[in-house]
Design an enzyme around this catalytic site. Structure first.
Site, PDB file in Angstrom:
ATOM      1  N   SER A  35       4.442  -5.833  -9.349  1.00 24.37           N
ATOM      2  CA  SER A  35       5.088  -5.747  -8.310  1.00 24.37           C
ATOM      3  C   SER A  35       6.224  -4.854  -8.374  1.00 24.37           C
ATOM      4  CB  SER A  35       5.504  -7.202  -7.879  1.00 24.37           C
ATOM      5  OG  SER A  35       5.601  -7.449  -6.408  1.00 24.37           O
ATOM      6  N   HIS A  85       0.168  -6.525  -3.567  1.00 26.82           N
ATOM      7  CA  HIS A  85      -0.362  -7.716  -3.013  1.00 26.82           C
ATOM      8  C   HIS A  85      -0.956  -7.408  -1.658  1.00 26.82           C
ATOM      9  CE1 HIS A  85       2.328  -9.394  -5.934  1.00 26.82           C
ATOM     10  NE2 HIS A  85       3.575  -8.991  -5.322  1.00 26.82           N
TER      11      HIS A  85
END
Length: 204
Positions: A120, A161
């Site tokens: 991320s 995501h």
């Protein structure tokens, strides 16, 4: 030659790392930088990534950069085989990397061919800059002073995501803030690998 393993959720794609690394991971040392998660109350995702690395046989050496002097950070990065940068607040991570000079150290190691692994926020700092939108907390990194230029290792942008709609509708967010022709969207079961100049998307 740069070698990057840029995940949305590393623990979900950890099974793909060994083949991409091209060597046995058992006994290798990885510098584990959890700094991006310091502002989060719940850091379960950091524990999941740490455990996933250990399950692959790696020796995980925590390197929380805000609490260590530059020389110690430099030495630990030099004495590990891989670098892993966790998820969390992308802007805070960038601020602290820049403040401690660790951004330059990471670039040096990447340019020497050391494998860089991330989740991320740790993946997003590889971009030319960090996109300030309504989904992250740029205000938690006031020392950036609005300068969101990142490490510029990759020549594309990433949306991580994807499909989870953590911050509202993903496609709407992309339309409003991520209108980039070179945007790559990945969900938590996917990873972008970079081997030299070749970028690929792998799915676990």
């Amino acid at each position: 030659m740069k070698k990057l393993f840029l995940a949305s959720s590393f623990s979900s794609v950890a099974s793909l790392l060994s083949e991409f690394a091209g060597e046995s991971l058992t006994g290798k040392k990885v510098a584990f930088i959890p700094t991006a998660g310091l502002l989060d109350d719940n850091t379960f995702y950091i524990d999941e990534d740490r455990n996933a690395l250990r399950s692959l046989g790696l020796n995980v050496e925590d390197l929380e950069i805000t609490s260590l002097p530059y020389d110690e950070i430099k030495e630990q990065l030099s004495n590990t085989d891989y670098i892993f940068v966790c998820g969390g607040n992308t802007f805070f991570l960038l601020q602290e990397l820049r403040r401690k000079g660790v951004d330059k150290l990471i670039l040096e190691h990447i340019n020497k061919g050391k494998l860089y692994i991330s989740t991320s926020a740790g993946s997003l700092i590889m971009q030319n800059d960090i996109i300030a939108d309504n989904t992250d907390r740029a205000g938690m990194a006031p020392d950036l002073n609005g300068d969101f230029s990142a490490l510029a290792v990759i020549d594309f942008y990433m949306y991580v995501h994807y499909g989870h709609n953590y911050w509202g509708d993903d496609d709407e967010s992309i339309k409003l803030y991520y209108n980039k022709p070179e945007l790559i969207k990945i969900n938590d079961k996917q990873v972008v690998t970079v081997d030299g100049e070749k970028a690929s998307i792998l799915t676990a």
